[in-house]
Structure formats: structure tokens, C-alpha cells
Write a protein that holds these residues in place. Sequence first.
Motif, PDB file in Angstrom:
ATOM      1  N   UNK A 108       5.129  60.266  23.381  1.00 27.15           N
ATOM      2  CA  UNK A 108       5.919  59.833  24.417  1.00 27.15           C
ATOM      3  C   UNK A 108       7.258  58.954  23.933  1.00 27.15           C
ATOM      4  N   UNK A 109       7.160  58.370  22.872  1.00 26.75           N
ATOM      5  CA  UNK A 109       8.313  57.863  22.552  1.00 26.75           C
ATOM      6  C   UNK A 109       9.134  58.606  21.916  1.00 26.75           C
ATOM      7  N   UNK A 110       8.971  59.885  21.518  1.00 22.28           N
ATOM      8  CA  UNK A 110       9.842  61.013  21.108  1.00 22.28           C
ATOM      9  C   UNK A 110      10.581  61.431  22.361  1.00 22.28           C
ATOM     10  N   UNK A 111       9.887  61.674  23.417  1.00 20.69           N
ATOM     11  CA  UNK A 111      10.201  62.267  24.761  1.00 20.69           C
ATOM     12  C   UNK A 111      11.054  61.401  25.968  1.00 20.69           C
ATOM     13  N   UNK A 112      11.021  60.053  25.458  1.00 19.16           N
ATOM     14  CA  UNK A 112      11.590  59.200  26.675  1.00 19.16           C
ATOM     15  C   UNK A 112      13.090  59.379  26.643  1.00 19.16           C
ATOM     16  N   UNK A 146      13.820  51.597  32.985  1.00 21.00           N
ATOM     17  CA  UNK A 146      12.714  52.119  33.883  1.00 21.00           C
ATOM     18  C   UNK A 146      12.011  52.981  32.811  1.00 21.00           C
ATOM     19  N   UNK A 147      12.427  53.843  32.091  1.00 22.07           N
ATOM     20  CA  UNK A 147      11.516  54.848  31.323  1.00 22.07           C
ATOM     21  C   UNK A 147      10.694  54.263  30.415  1.00 22.07           C
ATOM     22  N   UNK A 148      11.261  53.054  29.800  1.00 20.23           N
ATOM     23  CA  UNK A 148      10.235  51.996  28.991  1.00 20.23           C
ATOM     24  C   UNK A 148       8.950  51.848  29.500  1.00 20.23           C
ATOM     25  N   UNK A 149       8.774  51.665  30.866  1.00 18.52           N
ATOM     26  CA  UNK A 149       7.581  51.408  31.552  1.00 18.52           C
ATOM     27  C   UNK A 149       6.591  52.562  31.221  1.00 18.52           C
ATOM     28  N   UNK A 150       6.906  53.699  30.965  1.00 17.34           N
ATOM     29  CA  UNK A 150       5.674  54.441  30.716  1.00 17.34           C
ATOM     30  C   UNK A 150       5.276  54.196  29.484  1.00 17.34           C
ATOM     31  N   UNK A 158       5.779  70.568  29.019  1.00 10.21           N
ATOM     32  CA  UNK A 158       4.384  70.098  29.496  1.00 10.21           C
ATOM     33  C   UNK A 158       3.402  69.196  29.047  1.00 10.21           C
ATOM     34  N   UNK A 159       3.691  68.740  27.340  1.00 13.74           N
ATOM     35  CA  UNK A 159       3.076  67.802  26.997  1.00 13.74           C
ATOM     36  C   UNK A 159       3.233  66.436  27.340  1.00 13.74           C
ATOM     37  N   UNK A 160       4.494  66.243  27.752  1.00 11.64           N
ATOM     38  CA  UNK A 160       4.987  65.009  28.251  1.00 11.64           C
ATOM     39  C   UNK A 160       4.761  64.747  29.870  1.00 11.64           C
TER      40      UNK A 160
END
Length: 172
Positions: free
Chosen positions: A32-36, A49-53, A169-171
Motif C-alpha cells: 500500500x505504501x507504494x500505491x499511495x 487523507x491518503x495516509x489514513x489508509x 486491483x491489488x490495492x
Amino acid sequence: MIDSINSSRPPYKMIAVLLVGAFIALLNNTLLGIAIPFIMSDLNVNAASAQWLTTGYMLVNGVLIPVTAFLIQKFSIRKLFLVAIGLFIVGTLVAWTSHLFSILLIGRMIQASGAAVMSPLLMNVMLVSFPIEKRGRAMGITGLVMMGAPSRWSSSLWLGFFNRLNGECFFY
């Protein structure tokens, strides 16, 4: 409930399944860190906001990991693992089908609730399955598998694989 797995020979099949589940849960959080940046672009959200993931995932883990000790006392390992992997899969499906950031965040929290149970469950099974003189080796192997998930090598390998399959689809 734990006493049912104490025998002369450790339950290697169950341990293998738990190791795979814990590996996937840890790998998912690393990827997920790579996909942010891609999520920020696709869903039009800012970095905070995205960091909340990731932050929300860790908060849910922080709450549920201690609760797992209580759950292990009350339910069988099989039931706990099936519920945990089920929650993880449902969370993945919710996140995968989301087109809104809020739904993606909810999917991640569901994923986290399943992942939070898997690691302590694995550690508990490892500790009660092996005699004291073999626990160090068993825990070392567990550590290698679990630390292999967030490694640069495995993350890059999986990310490359899923990029070939239109890896969004993975993220989400």
C-alpha cells in the motif's frame, strides 16, 4: 482451545497455512505504501487523507492485536483463522471495488481487523506446538517469513507481478 493442538508432532499444515496468511497480510500493508501516490491521483485526495489508509490500518491493528489474546482463549484456532482470513478477503473485495476514498478506507479497516488476528494467532500456535528446546528455531523461521513480506525484494516482485495484471486491483 489451544490444548487440542498439543501432540507429539507439531501441526505443520496448520502452521504453513497460518504463515501464508500472515505473510499476505504483511505484504498487503507494505504494498500500500507504494500505491499511495497512485491512489492520491486516481481518487483525487491529498497526501494527508491518503495516509489514513496506512494510519487507520495500524490503529485497528493496535486495538485488535491485544484483543486476540482474549479471542484465542474463547475460540478454536480454526474458527479464528477462518474469520480472520474471511475479514481480510471481504476487506480486500470492498477496497478493490471502491470508487470513493471513504469506501476504500472502510475496506482497509476491514482488512486490518482480519490481519490483526493472524500474526498473534500464528505466534501462539508456534509457541504451543513446539517443545521448549525447539521453539527458538520455530520462532526464527516464523520471523524470517514475516520479515520477508515487507522486504524490498518481495514487495518489488509482487508489485511487478500485479502491474503486469493491471495491478490496481491489488490495492483498490
